[in-house]
Write a protein that holds these residues in place. Sequence first.
Motif, PDB file in Angstrom:
ATOM      1  N   ALA A 219       0.839  -1.208   0.000  1.00 43.51           N
ATOM      2  CA  ALA A 219       0.000   0.000   0.000  1.00 43.51           C
ATOM      3  C   ALA A 219       0.874   1.257   0.000  1.00 43.51           C
ATOM      4  O   ALA A 219       0.530   2.260  -0.640  1.00 43.51           O
ATOM      5  CB  ALA A 219      -0.916  -0.013   1.218  1.00 43.51           C
ATOM      6  N   MET A 220       1.993   1.199   0.696  1.00 45.88           N
ATOM      7  CA  MET A 220       2.902   2.346   0.735  1.00 45.88           C
ATOM      8  C   MET A 220       3.456   2.644  -0.658  1.00 45.88           C
ATOM      9  O   MET A 220       3.536   3.811  -1.079  1.00 45.88           O
ATOM     10  CB  MET A 220       4.057   2.063   1.705  1.00 45.88           C
ATOM     11  N   ILE A 221       3.834   1.592  -1.392  1.00 48.46           N
ATOM     12  CA  ILE A 221       4.369   1.771  -2.748  1.00 48.46           C
ATOM     13  C   ILE A 221       3.326   2.427  -3.643  1.00 48.46           C
ATOM     14  O   ILE A 221       3.623   3.374  -4.378  1.00 48.46           O
ATOM     15  CB  ILE A 221       4.805   0.401  -3.324  1.00 48.46           C
ATOM     16  N   GLU A 222       2.102   1.939  -3.579  1.00 43.44           N
ATOM     17  CA  GLU A 222       1.048   2.505  -4.427  1.00 43.44           C
ATOM     18  C   GLU A 222       0.749   3.955  -4.046  1.00 43.44           C
ATOM     19  O   GLU A 222       0.543   4.802  -4.918  1.00 43.44           O
ATOM     20  CB  GLU A 222      -0.210   1.652  -4.321  1.00 43.44           C
ATOM     21  N   ALA A 223       0.723   4.238  -2.734  1.00 45.38           N
ATOM     22  CA  ALA A 223       0.452   5.615  -2.290  1.00 45.38           C
ATOM     23  C   ALA A 223       1.538   6.569  -2.762  1.00 45.38           C
ATOM     24  O   ALA A 223       1.291   7.764  -2.933  1.00 45.38           O
ATOM     25  CB  ALA A 223       0.345   5.653  -0.770  1.00 45.38           C
ATOM     26  N   ALA A 224       2.736   6.028  -2.991  1.00 47.15           N
ATOM     27  CA  ALA A 224       3.875   6.854  -3.404  1.00 47.15           C
ATOM     28  C   ALA A 224       3.976   6.998  -4.919  1.00 47.15           C
ATOM     29  O   ALA A 224       4.941   7.573  -5.421  1.00 47.15           O
ATOM     30  CB  ALA A 224       5.164   6.261  -2.861  1.00 47.15           C
ATOM     31  N   ALA A 296      17.387   3.161  -2.336  1.00 49.63           N
ATOM     32  CA  ALA A 296      17.222   3.871  -1.070  1.00 49.63           C
ATOM     33  C   ALA A 296      17.215   2.873   0.074  1.00 49.63           C
ATOM     34  O   ALA A 296      16.748   1.739  -0.082  1.00 49.63           O
ATOM     35  CB  ALA A 296      15.914   4.672  -1.076  1.00 49.63           C
ATOM     36  N   ILE A 297      17.751   3.289   1.216  1.00 48.60           N
ATOM     37  CA  ILE A 297      17.833   2.424   2.389  1.00 48.60           C
ATOM     38  C   ILE A 297      17.319   3.211   3.593  1.00 48.60           C
ATOM     39  O   ILE A 297      17.650   4.397   3.748  1.00 48.60           O
ATOM     40  CB  ILE A 297      19.285   1.966   2.621  1.00 48.60           C
ATOM     41  N   ALA A 298      16.506   2.532   4.414  1.00 45.63           N
ATOM     42  CA  ALA A 298      15.889   3.272   5.513  1.00 45.63           C
ATOM     43  C   ALA A 298      15.749   2.417   6.758  1.00 45.63           C
ATOM     44  O   ALA A 298      15.600   1.200   6.685  1.00 45.63           O
ATOM     45  CB  ALA A 298      14.507   3.787   5.084  1.00 45.63           C
ATOM     46  N   ASN A 299      15.827   3.075   7.888  1.00 48.55           N
ATOM     47  CA  ASN A 299      15.503   2.485   9.176  1.00 48.55           C
ATOM     48  C   ASN A 299      13.975   2.476   9.289  1.00 48.55           C
ATOM     49  O   ASN A 299      13.326   3.511   9.140  1.00 48.55           O
ATOM     50  CB  ASN A 299      16.124   3.360  10.275  1.00 48.55           C
ATOM     51  N   GLY A 300      13.403   1.309   9.546  1.00 45.65           N
ATOM     52  CA  GLY A 300      11.951   1.188   9.573  1.00 45.65           C
ATOM     53  C   GLY A 300      11.264   2.053  10.613  1.00 45.65           C
ATOM     54  O   GLY A 300      10.074   2.338  10.495  1.00 45.65           O
ATOM     55  N   GLY A 311       6.894   6.911   5.193  1.00 46.81           N
ATOM     56  CA  GLY A 311       7.618   6.172   4.154  1.00 46.81           C
ATOM     57  C   GLY A 311       7.072   6.451   2.766  1.00 46.81           C
ATOM     58  O   GLY A 311       7.824   6.569   1.796  1.00 46.81           O
ATOM     59  N   ALA A 312       5.751   6.552   2.665  1.00 48.60           N
ATOM     60  CA  ALA A 312       5.139   6.848   1.357  1.00 48.60           C
ATOM     61  C   ALA A 312       5.587   8.214   0.853  1.00 48.60           C
ATOM     62  O   ALA A 312       5.843   8.397  -0.344  1.00 48.60           O
ATOM     63  CB  ALA A 312       3.622   6.795   1.477  1.00 48.60           C
ATOM     64  N   LEU A 313       5.703   9.170   1.772  1.00 52.61           N
ATOM     65  CA  LEU A 313       6.127  10.510   1.360  1.00 52.61           C
ATOM     66  C   LEU A 313       7.588  10.501   0.907  1.00 52.61           C
ATOM     67  O   LEU A 313       7.942  11.127  -0.106  1.00 52.61           O
ATOM     68  CB  LEU A 313       5.921  11.494   2.517  1.00 52.61           C
ATOM     69  N   TYR A 314       8.428   9.781   1.639  1.00 51.56           N
ATOM     70  CA  TYR A 314       9.845   9.662   1.218  1.00 51.56           C
ATOM     71  C   TYR A 314       9.930   8.994  -0.152  1.00 51.56           C
ATOM     72  O   TYR A 314      10.620   9.483  -1.056  1.00 51.56           O
ATOM     73  CB  TYR A 314      10.639   8.847   2.240  1.00 51.56           C
TER      74      TYR A 314
END
Length: 357
Positions: A219-224, A296-300, A311-314
Motif C-alpha cells: 500500500a505504501m508503494i502505491e500511495a507513493a 534507497a535504504i531506511a531504518n523502519g 515512508g510513502a512521502l519519502y
Amino acid sequence: MTPALRRRTLLGAAVATLPLLGLAACGEVTVEGEAGAATSTAVTVTDDQDREVELPGPARSAVVLNSYTNEFVRAIGAGDAVVGVDRASLDRLPYLPLEDGQVIAEGLDQLNYEAIAQLEPDVVIMPRNAIWQEAAEQLEPFGIPMIVATAWDTDVVDETITLLGKVFGATEAATTVLEFKNEITGILQERLAEVEPVPVYFETVEPYLTALPGSGFDAMIEAAGGTNIFSDASGGDAQEELTVDPSEVVLRDPQFVLHEFEPSAEPVDRFAEIREDIASRPGWDGMSALAEGQIAIANGWATSALGKSIGALYLASWLHPDALGDADPDQYLTRWVTEFQDTELSDPADYVHGPTS
C-alpha cells in the motif's frame, strides 16, 4: 472494604497460586487507588476482529504489544498509561518510560500471563498477528479485557487510531494525529494524480524478503506513485511477506529499489553495508534501478512511522521529485518524532538514505 479493593484482593490471591504461564482463578481487575476506570462511564468499542469489548471506563493502565501500536498510543498522549510491553517495543523505542521488568512478552506468541495479571492493567492491546485468541481465553477469568488493534496494517490505520482514542478517552488527540496523517495523504493524492507509476522492488529486513498485495508496504508503494513488481505474487506469511528468487527480481527489472531494515529509534548505521550487499548480488548490476543508482535504504522506525505514511512521502519524493515540489519528508519525520513521540531526532539522515545520499 470498597468493591475496588475487594476485587484487587481477589486478584492478588489468585495470582499467588498461578503456575508461570497459566491462569486458573477468577476475579475482576481494578487498579489500586485509581478510581477513574471504576467510576467512569463504560466504554464499548469494536476492535480489529469485530469483537465488541466493554471497558468500565477509559483505560488508565494498559499492556500494549507491538512497537507500532505503542507509537500510536504515545502519539495520542496516552503513553504514560502503558505499564507493560513486548520486548521488541522496548528495544525499538528506548524513549518509552519503561524498564526491562515491564516486558511481559518476548514475542507476539510468548506472553507471560502471570506477569500481565500482576500488573493489573485495565486492558491488554495486541495486533491480530499475535496470539490474541489464546490471550483472550487466558485473561478472561481475571476480567482483564483484551482488544485487538493492528497498527502495522496501513489499510486500518485510521480505524486503529480512532479505536485507541476511544479506549484511552483521548478522542481529540486521536483526531489531531489523523489530521496530521491526512495532511500527508492529501499531498500524495494531489501531487501524484497524473504521474506514471514507477516499478519498485521493496525489501524488508532480510535479502529477498519482499512485500505482497495486502501488506502495508504494498500500500505504501502505491500511495507513493509506484507499482510493486511482485503485485501478482501470492503465498506470503501472515504479514503478506514472501522470500523471492533473486533471479526473479532481475527478470522483473525494477526501476527503484527500497530496503527497509529493522526499526530502531536509536540510529543504526547499516546503510553502507546494505548498499554494498545489494550492489554485489549476482546479475543485479544490470537492473535498471542499480544502473541508475536508484536505491534507497531506511531504518523502519522512520519509514514505517504513522502507518507508513512517512515512508510513502519519502518514496514519492524519490520516484517523482518534480511532482512533490516543496513537500519535504524530513520535516514530516521531524514533526512526527518531536511533536507526537515527544522525543528528540538527531538528524533525518541518520535514518533515511535516498538514492542521492
